[in-house]
Design an enzyme around this catalytic site. Structure first.
Site, PDB file in Angstrom:
ATOM      1  N   GLU A   1     -29.087   9.669   1.753  1.00  0.00           N
ATOM      2  CA  GLU A   1     -27.761   9.587   1.130  1.00  0.00           C
ATOM      3  C   GLU A   1     -27.129  10.917   0.761  1.00  0.00           C
ATOM      4  O   GLU A   1     -26.785  11.145  -0.407  1.00  0.00           O
ATOM      5  CB  GLU A   1     -27.834   8.756  -0.165  1.00  0.00           C
ATOM      6  CG  GLU A   1     -28.421   7.396  -0.015  1.00  0.00           C
ATOM      7  CD  GLU A   1     -28.565   6.656  -1.360  1.00  0.00           C
ATOM      8  OE1 GLU A   1     -28.246   7.231  -2.415  1.00  0.00           O
ATOM      9  OE2 GLU A   1     -28.983   5.495  -1.334  1.00  0.00           O
TER      10      GLU A   1
ATOM     11  N   GLU B   1     -31.700   0.655   4.070  1.00  0.00           N
ATOM     12  CA  GLU B   1     -31.753  -0.002   2.759  1.00  0.00           C
ATOM     13  C   GLU B   1     -30.698  -1.088   2.712  1.00  0.00           C
ATOM     14  O   GLU B   1     -29.545  -0.853   3.075  1.00  0.00           O
ATOM     15  CB  GLU B   1     -31.467   0.974   1.603  1.00  0.00           C
ATOM     16  CG  GLU B   1     -32.607   1.869   1.233  1.00  0.00           C
ATOM     17  CD  GLU B   1     -32.280   2.798   0.056  1.00  0.00           C
ATOM     18  OE1 GLU B   1     -31.539   2.388  -0.855  1.00  0.00           O
ATOM     19  OE2 GLU B   1     -32.779   3.932   0.074  1.00  0.00           O
TER      20      GLU B   1
END
Ligand SMILES: *[C@@H]1O[C@H](CO)[C@@H](O)[C@H](O)[C@H]1NC(C)=O
Ligand SMILES: *[C@@H]1O[C@H](CO)[C@@H](O)[C@H](O)[C@H]1NC(C)=O
Ligand SMILES: *[C@@H]1O[C@H](CO)[C@@H](O)[C@H](O)[C@H]1NC(C)=O
Ligand SMILES: *[C@@H]1O[C@H](CO)[C@@H](O)[C@H](O)[C@H]1NC(C)=O
Ligand SMILES: *[C@@H]1O[C@H](CO)[C@@H](O)[C@H](O)[C@H]1NC(C)=O
Ligand SMILES: *[C@@H]1O[C@H](CO)[C@@H](O)[C@H](O)[C@H]1NC(C)=O
Ligand SMILES: *[C@@H]1O[C@H](CO)[C@@H](O)[C@H](O)[C@H]1NC(C)=O
Ligand SMILES: *[C@@H]1O[C@H](CO)[C@@H](O)[C@H](O)[C@H]1NC(C)=O
Ligand SMILES: *[C@@H]1O[C@H](CO)[C@@H](O)[C@H](O)[C@H]1NC(C)=O
Length: 498
Positions: A194, A394
Site C-alpha cells: 500500500e 487483501e
C-alpha cells in the site's frame, strides 16, 4: 435520490454483465485453471516474538509502545500477536487442512537485518527458511511481501525513512538478501504494501496510523507525502530491476507492487462531484498505477501539485515504467467522493479538492457488502492500465473480536466478493488470485477490537488457542469444490449446515 438512481444504474450493468442467471452461485471450478486462492497475514501482526532472537524494533514497535497502557495495564501491541514465530508449524497445518493454495506473508526487515543495513541475523534467516519450507512441503505457494509497513527504527532515526532517497539502496540491499536466500522457494514477490496509503495516510512516515483521516504528517505535508510516495516507487523499481538482472533467469519468479484501492463514486450526480471523483482516482490510484505503466504521474496530479511533486528523470521514468509484473490489489470498501470547496491545509486531500465520505453504514473498520466496488476497481485497472495481471492480496470483513464464532456476516461478505472476482474474470480482467484477509485474528492496529480472521485467536489464553469460525468452514468447503449460493446462505440464516 440521486444516489438511488446511481445505484440502480450500477446494478443494471452488473446484471447485464454476467452470463449465468444467478451470479451468486458458483464453485471453485468456475475459475480459470491455475487461479489461486489463499489467505494472508503480515509479520508484525502475526509473528510476535518482537524482541527475540536478535530482532530489533521497527517503527510499529515504537508507535504501539508509545500508546499509553489501558486499564488492564498494557496497551495493545504486536509484542506477542499470534505468536506465529513459535506456532508457525501448527498454523501451516491449519492452512493445509483448510485447503489453501497459497499464503501471503511478509518479512520483518528488522528481524532479518536488525539495523536495516549490515549483517544478516542468522536466527531471523533460519525462521523464514523454516516457515517457507514448511509451506512448500505442504504444497502451499508463498506470496511474500517484502515491506508491510514495518520500517526498521534505526533507518527512521538515521534519515527519516521514506523521506530520504537513501532508503532506495538500503531497501534494495534487503531485497537482495531475500531474493538470494529465499528465491528458490518464493516465486511471487510484492515489494511494498500500500504505498499510496502509506504516503497519503501518513503511516509510512513512521508516526501515524495509516488512515486518510489522519491529517497531520511530520514536517511539511504539502511536499512530504509526495516525496515519500516518489521514493517508494523508485525503491520498487530499483528492487524489480535487481531481480530482473540478477535472479529472474535462475529463479523465474515475478515482482509486483500493491495498491490500496477504494472504489470511488460521486457523492451526488453534480458535475463537481463527478470531476472530483476522477481527480480522486488519479491521486489515489493513478499516483501508483500510472507511473508503473506510463512512467509518469497522471496529468491532473502534475498540474495540480506542480513543483511540489517530485519529477522522474528520463532514466528513472524508464526504470519505473513496466517495473511491476503484477498489481496486488487491496480492497475492502467504497468511498463517496465529494468536491471540496474550501480547505486551509495543503495536503493530498486539499490538493485533489475532494473529500472521502464512507459509503452506507461502512466505517473505517467495518464494511457493508458492496461487491460491485471490487468489480469497479478491477474494470478500472483493466481499462486504464493495460489489463495487467492482478492478484487480490487483501479483501475481507472485520467483526467484533469478542462476539461469537458464528461469523455469518463474514461468510456473506466473502461469498459476495469472491463472486465479484469471478464476474470480473469473466468480463476480461486478468486477475489470477484471491487472498482473504486474514487467515486468523491478528493484532489489528486501526482497532484491535475488530479482527478479520477465519480462525478466532483467544488473546487472553496463554496458549493463544486458534478456533475455526464458520467462515473457516465455509472457505474450506469452497476450496474443496462445494458450490456456494447466496440463496442458501440467506435461507439457512447461518452456515450451520457445515
Ligand atoms: C466489463 O468490462 C467492460 C469493458 O471493459 C466495462 O465497461 C464494464 O464496466 C465491465 N463490467 C463490470 C461489471 O465490471
Ligand atoms: C511547505 O512547503 C511549501 C512548498 O515548498 C511552502 O510553500 C510552504 O510555505 C511550506 N509550509 C510550511 C508550514 O513550512
Ligand atoms: C517460469 O514460470 C512460468 C509461469 O510463471 C512457467 O510457465 C514456466 O514454465 C517457468 N519456466 C521455468 C524454466 O521454470
Ligand atoms: C514489460 O516487461 C516484461 C518483462 O518483465 C516484458 O515481457 C514486456 O514485453 C514488457 N512490456 C513492455 C511494454 O515493455
Ligand atoms: C480547489 O479549490 C480551491 C479553493 O476553492 C480553488 O482555488 C481551486 O481552483 C480548486 N481546484 C480544483 C482542481 O478544483
Ligand atoms: C463486542 O461484543 C461483546 C460481546 O457481544 C460486547 O460486549 C462488546 O460491547 C462489543 N464490542 C464492540 C467494540 O462492539
Ligand atoms: C476496545 O474495547 C475495549 C473494551 O471493550 C475498550 O476499552 C477499548 O477502548 C476499545 N478499543 C478501541 C480502539 O476502540
Ligand atoms: C480464552 O482463554 C481464557 C484463558 O484461558 C479463558 O478463560 C476464556 O474462556 C477463553 N475464551 C474463549 C472465548 O474461549
Ligand atoms: C472434499 O470433497 C470430497 C468430495 O468431492 C470429499 O470426499 C472429501 O471428504 C472432502 N474433503 C474435505 C476435507 O472436506
Amino acid at each position: 435520490m440521486e444516489h438511488i438512481l446511481f445505484l440502480f444504474t450500477i446494478f443494471l450493468s452488473f446484471a447485464f454483465s454476467t452470463r449465468c442467471n444467478d451470479v451468486y452461485t458458483y464453485s471453485k471450478k468456475d475459475f480459470p485453471e491455475g487461479f489461486v486462492f489463499g489467505s494472508a497475514v503480515s509479520a508484525y501482526q502475526w509473528e510476535g516474538a518482537a524482541d527475540e532472537d536478535g530482532r530489533k524494533p521497527s517503527i510499529w514497535d515504537t508507535i504501539f509502545h508509545s500508546i499509553p497502557p489501558n486499564d488492564a495495564g498494557k496497551g495493545p501491541t504486536g509484542d506477542v500477536a499470534c505468536d506465529g514465530y513459535h506456532k508457525y508449524k501448527e498454523d501451516v497445518r491449519l492452512m493445509y487442512d483448510m485447503g489453501l493454495d497459497a499464503f501471503r506473508l511478509s518479512i520483518s526487515w528488522s528481524r532479518l537485518i536488525p539495523s536495516g543495513r549490515g549483517p544478516v541475523n542468522p536466527k531471523g534467516l533460519r525462521f523464514y527458511k523454516n516457515l517457507l519450507d514448511e509451506l512448500k512441503s505442504h504444497g502451499i505457494e508463498p506470496h511474500v511481501t517484502l515491506y508491510h509497513d514495518d520500517l526498521p527504527q534505526t533507518l527512521e532515526d538515521e534519515y527519516g525513512g521514506w523521506f530520504d532517497r537513501k532508503i532506495i539502496d538500503d531497501f534494495t540491499a534487503f531485497a537482495d538478501v531475500c531474493f538470494r536466500e529465499f528465491g528458490n522457494t518464493v516465486k511471487f514477490w510484492s515489494t511494498i504494501n500500500e504505498p499510496n496509503m502509506l504516503a497519503f495516510g501518513g503511516s509510512g512516515l513512521g508516526i501515524k496510523l495509516p488512515t486518510p483521516q489522519t491529517n497531520s504528517y511530520r514536517g511539511n505535508s504539502s511536499t512530504n507525502q509526495y516525496i515519500a510516495l516518489h521514493n517508494m516507487l523508485l525503491t520498487h523499481a530499483s528492487t524489480a530491476s535487481l531481480y530482473k538482472k540478477k535472479y529472474k533467469d535462475k529463479q523465474n519468479g515475478s515482482v509486483g507492487i500493491t495498491c490500496f484501492t477504494y472504489w470511488m463514486v460521486p457523492f451526488t450526480s453534480s458535475k463537481e462531484d463527478e470531476m472530483a471523483t476522477q481527480r480522486a482516482k488519479d491521486f489515489f490510484l493513478g499516483s501508483v498505477l500510472h507511473p508503473l505503466v506510463f512512467g509518469d504521474y497522471p496529468g491532473s496530479v502534475k498540474r495540480i501539485v506542480g513543483k511540489r511533486l517530485p519529477s522522474f528523470s528520463k532514466e528513472e521514468s524508464d526504470l519505473v515504467k513496466n517495473s511491476s509484473d503484477f498489481i496486488g490489489v487491496i480492497h475492502y470498501t467504497i468511498m463517496y467522493i465529494a468536491h471540496l470547496t474550501s480547505s486551509t491545509d495543503q495536503d493530498f486531500v486539499s490538493d485533489m479538492n475532494a473529500s472521502l465520505i464512507p459509503f452506507g453504514n461502512s466505517t473505517l473498520v467495518k464494511y457493508d457488502v458492496l461487491p460491485w466496488g471490487l468489480e469497479g476497481v478491477l474494470a478500472y485497472i483493466k481499462e486504464n492500465y493495460g489489463n495487467p495481471p492482478v492478484y487480490i492480496l487483501e479483501n475481507g470483513q472485520s467483526s467484533n473480536h469478542s462476539s461469537s464464532l458464528n461469523d455469518v456476516g463474514r461468510v456473506e461478505y466473502l461469498h459476495a466478493y469472491i463472486g465479484a472476482v469471478l464476474n470480473s474474470v469473466r468480463n476480461g480482467s486478468d486477475t489470477r488470485g484471491y487472498f482473504q484477509w486474514s487467515f486468523m485474528d491478528l493484532f489489528e492496529f486501526l482497532d484491535p477490537n475488530y479482527t478479520y480472521g477465519l480462525y478466532y485467536v483467544n488473546f487472553s489464553d496463554p496458549e493463544l488457542k486458534r478456533s475455526p469460525k464458520t467462515s473457516a468452514l465455509w472457505y474450506s468447503a469452497f476450496l474443496n469444490g462445494t458450490t456456494s449460493s447466496s440463496h442458501e446462505l440467506k435461507n439457512s440464516g447461518s452456515f450451520s449446515a457445515l
